[in-house]
Design a protein around this motif. Structure first.
Motif, PDB file in Angstrom:
ATOM      1  N   ASP A   1      -7.593 -48.660  45.385  1.00  0.00           N
ATOM      2  CA  ASP A   1      -7.156 -49.105  44.073  1.00  0.00           C
ATOM      3  C   ASP A   1      -5.880 -49.925  44.221  1.00  0.00           C
ATOM      4  O   ASP A   1      -5.195 -49.858  45.257  1.00  0.00           O
ATOM      5  N   THR A   2      -5.550 -50.672  43.183  1.00  0.00           N
ATOM      6  CA  THR A   2      -4.316 -51.465  43.202  1.00  0.00           C
ATOM      7  C   THR A   2      -3.464 -51.105  41.999  1.00  0.00           C
ATOM      8  O   THR A   2      -3.970 -50.649  40.961  1.00  0.00           O
ATOM      9  N   ASP A   3      -2.154 -51.293  42.149  1.00  0.00           N
ATOM     10  CA  ASP A   3      -1.249 -51.048  41.023  1.00  0.00           C
ATOM     11  C   ASP A   3      -1.224 -52.266  40.110  1.00  0.00           C
ATOM     12  O   ASP A   3      -1.981 -53.231  40.303  1.00  0.00           O
ATOM     13  N   ASP A   4      -0.354 -52.255  39.132  1.00  0.00           N
ATOM     14  CA  ASP A   4      -0.309 -53.331  38.141  1.00  0.00           C
ATOM     15  C   ASP A   4       0.048 -54.674  38.763  1.00  0.00           C
ATOM     16  O   ASP A   4      -0.262 -55.730  38.193  1.00  0.00           O
TER      17      ASP A   4
ATOM     18  N   GLY B   1      -1.072 -55.570  41.716  1.00  0.00           N
ATOM     19  CA  GLY B   1      -2.112 -55.930  42.662  1.00  0.00           C
ATOM     20  C   GLY B   1      -1.907 -55.397  44.054  1.00  0.00           C
ATOM     21  O   GLY B   1      -2.651 -55.775  44.980  1.00  0.00           O
ATOM     22  N   ASN B   2      -0.946 -54.497  44.239  1.00  0.00           N
ATOM     23  CA  ASN B   2      -0.692 -53.933  45.564  1.00  0.00           C
ATOM     24  C   ASN B   2      -1.605 -52.728  45.809  1.00  0.00           C
ATOM     25  O   ASN B   2      -1.851 -51.926  44.895  1.00  0.00           O
ATOM     26  N   PRO B   3      -2.113 -52.589  47.030  1.00  0.00           N
ATOM     27  CA  PRO B   3      -2.987 -51.445  47.326  1.00  0.00           C
ATOM     28  C   PRO B   3      -2.270 -50.123  47.097  1.00  0.00           C
ATOM     29  O   PRO B   3      -1.083 -49.976  47.409  1.00  0.00           O
ATOM     30  N   MET B   4      -3.001 -49.152  46.539  1.00  0.00           N
ATOM     31  CA  MET B   4      -2.461 -47.816  46.301  1.00  0.00           C
ATOM     32  C   MET B   4      -3.139 -46.822  47.237  1.00  0.00           C
ATOM     33  O   MET B   4      -4.368 -46.859  47.396  1.00  0.00           O
ATOM     34  N   PRO B   5      -2.370 -45.955  47.864  1.00  0.00           N
ATOM     35  CA  PRO B   5      -2.999 -44.970  48.756  1.00  0.00           C
ATOM     36  C   PRO B   5      -3.873 -44.005  47.969  1.00  0.00           C
ATOM     37  O   PRO B   5      -3.527 -43.584  46.860  1.00  0.00           O
ATOM     38  N   ALA B   6      -5.018 -43.683  48.522  1.00  0.00           N
ATOM     39  CA  ALA B   6      -5.908 -42.718  47.880  1.00  0.00           C
ATOM     40  C   ALA B   6      -5.361 -41.312  48.066  1.00  0.00           C
ATOM     41  O   ALA B   6      -4.787 -40.977  49.113  1.00  0.00           O
ATOM     42  N   HIS B   7      -5.551 -40.472  47.063  1.00  0.00           N
ATOM     43  CA  HIS B   7      -5.066 -39.104  47.124  1.00  0.00           C
ATOM     44  C   HIS B   7      -5.664 -38.365  48.314  1.00  0.00           C
ATOM     45  O   HIS B   7      -6.890 -38.333  48.493  1.00  0.00           O
ATOM     46  N   ASP B   8      -4.803 -37.827  49.146  1.00  0.00           N
ATOM     47  CA  ASP B   8      -5.191 -36.964  50.273  1.00  0.00           C
ATOM     48  C   ASP B   8      -5.935 -37.682  51.393  1.00  0.00           C
ATOM     49  O   ASP B   8      -6.415 -37.030  52.323  1.00  0.00           O
TER      50      ASP B   8
END
Length: 521
Positions: free
Chosen positions: A360-363, A365-372
């Motif tokens: 996923d990306t934040d607002d 457009g940067n990649p967001m780490p997936a939970h766990d």
């Protein structure tokens, strides 16, 4: 093949099951008790009572969102809860050492273990041993009662103890019994069972799931191991090994698939079936299904993991993600062979096989780490497309037939190795350890080792061989290693060695108060 839809053949006798010490049970007519002195009368009815116990185990280890199998895994350092931080919070809290006495998962599995115990008690009380057939049923009930009590004392410590089902209000209220007393009865039950039960090879082909002599011996060996009774442990485990009833599957990957069900490596196994062909309209939510919904629950989640079909996997719901530490443990061992390949897959290996990682990306457009997510997919007990029912209107996600392997022969060998080593029989310990390493295509230990070095080698082997099988956390606890290994994850010594006694038990049982709760809860 399953035993003629054995998990649908559950008579009214099953209504006897109830949680330990539940006052609510006393407020209604206990119609589920065996209602006459006649039932069970025929051998068919007697068989149905023990099939009911197996059904209860299927339910307790696979009930959606309340699986004893998954709960045993979650606090360990080889898996994370996964999915999202807010998805199935009771599981997330177990994983993060935020478990409390009102956690519905630990409450549910407590209930499930006692339901199986109570059904076993009924069989032992009510069935007369008038034939070899009936003696076998009683012996199975004793062995299964022993297993469920062993699970209870391992997970919760001292617990209320019933070998006869309550018949009066006062009987429902019992204090926590010392583990030593419960262990003593467990051992007696298993010894009785061993003297009666047939070998696995003597069971009919469609009944290989039933408890055999080797099952009872393996459970007894594990019970001795947990008490550090080393000589007793390797003596009885050695009997399992010398029986030649079991062996290691040549292909490690087959252990977890249909090809290995009830096979040479299977010592104790909980069955699931896809024969119902569930769709979204008839699936038995709430624990009424006969397929293994937790396989779907634990499959890698799309779209984060993309193009899973390139490795033969159907997207799951994202729970039970491997940790970086289990990947590092395989690296440290130099284990990149068949055992590694059937256990985990690194992100780079997944991408090289044609898969994609789509974070996923934040607002901005940067990649967001997936939970766990820590860089690995789990391949053991995952959502392989060829392990479910895709016929007709069946929904593949709802029809995994994957069985849980509660005890397998590799575990027997490693338990024996540990017991031999602690009892100063280094050569026998290396011999059993090397059998497991040979199947993993690792170099064997061919020279004598110090007791300490061999102990560490056995611990490392158990970590890799039994990853995601519900053993790791409880091994760390019994070895006294949990604080060192798990404190960075939230483990608190003196508290997290056991789950808390469920608040429902404290509230309903007049012989247990809040002061009797496990420390720290």
């Amino acid at each position: 093949m399953k035993l003629y839809k054995c998990f649908k053949w559950i008579p009214a006798v099953l209504l006897i099951i109830m949680p330990a010490c539940s006052d609510s049970f006393l407020e209604v007519d206990p119609a589920g008790r065996l209602s006459s002195d006649i039932y069970p009368a025929t051998d068919e009815e007697v068989l149905s009572t023990i099939i009911g116990v197996y059904d209860l185990m299927q339910w307790n280890y696979g009930r959606d969102w309340n699986s004893a199998y998954f709960a045993k895994n979650l606090p360990a350092d080889d898996c994370n809860a996964g999915s999202s931080a807010s998805d199935q919070l009771p599981y997330q809290n177990l994983d993060d050492f935020k478990n409390e006495a009102d956690n519905p998962v630990t409450t549910a599995i407590w209930e499930g273990f006692y339901k199986a115990v109570n059904q076993c008690n009924t069989i032992i009380e009510r069935i007369e041993p008038t034939s070899d057939f009936r003696e076998q049923i009683i012996a199975e009930a004793k062995a299964i009662r022993a297993w469920n009590y062993f699970e209870l004392v391992t997970l919760f410590g001292d617990v209320p103890f019933y070998t006869v089902n309550p018949t009066s209000v006062a009987d429902y209220h019992k204090p926590r019994a010392p583990r030593a007393d419960i262990y003593s009865q467990i051992e007696t039950d298993l010894e009785d069972a061993i003297s009666v039960l047939p070998l696995k090879s003597e069971l009919p082909e469609n009944q290989k799931f039933r408890v055999s002599r080797g099952t009872a011996q393996a459970i007894l060996g594990k019970v001795y191991l947990y008490q550090e009774r080393w000589n007793d442990a390797h003596t009885v485990l050695g009997q399992v090994i010398s029986s030649q009833e079991y062996g290691l599957e040549p292909d490690f990957g087959d252990v977890w698939k249909r090809a290995g069900e009830l096979g040479t490596e299977s010592v104790f196994e909980v069955l699931y079936t896809s024969q119902e062909g569930y769709d979204w309209g008839n699936f038995g939510w709430g624990g009424g299904a006969e397929s293994n919904i937790h396989v779907q629950l634990m499959g890698p989640r799309a779209p984060f993991f993309g193009k899973l079909d390139t490795i033969g996997i159907i997207p799951g719901w994202g729970f039970n993600l491997p940790t970086a530490s289990i990947g590092e443990a395989f690296d440290d061992m130099g284990d990149q062979g068949p055992r590694y390949e059937a256990t985990i897959m690194s992100e780079s290996e997944f991408i090289a096989a044609g898969g994609e990682i789509n974070p996923d990306t934040d607002d901005d457009g940067n990649p967001m780490p997936a939970h766990d997510y820590e860089g690995y997919l789990r391949m053991k007990y995952t959502t392989f497309a060829d392990q479910t029912n895709t016929s007709g209107a069946s929904i593949p996600e709802l029809n995994y037939t994957t069985n849980w392997r509660l005890i397998r022969y590799a575990d027997v060998l490693l338990m024996a190795a540990e017991a031999y080593n602690e009892d100063d029989d280094e050569a026998s310990a290396r011999r059993e350890l090397n059998k497991v390493r040979e199947r993993a295509e690792l170099d064997t230990y061919d020279s004598p080792m110090s007791k300490e070095d061999l102990r560490e080698a056995i611990k490392a082997e158990r970590q890799l061989e039994l990853a995601f099988e519900g053993s790791r956390y409880w091994d760390l606890v019994r070895w006294g290693d949990a604080e060192e290994v798990l404190s960075p994850l939230g483990f608190v010594a003196g508290k997290h060695e056991h789950f808390p006694i469920p608040q429902t038990e404290i509230s309903s049982n007049n012989e247990i108060s809040q002061e009797d709760q496990n420390p720290g809860f």
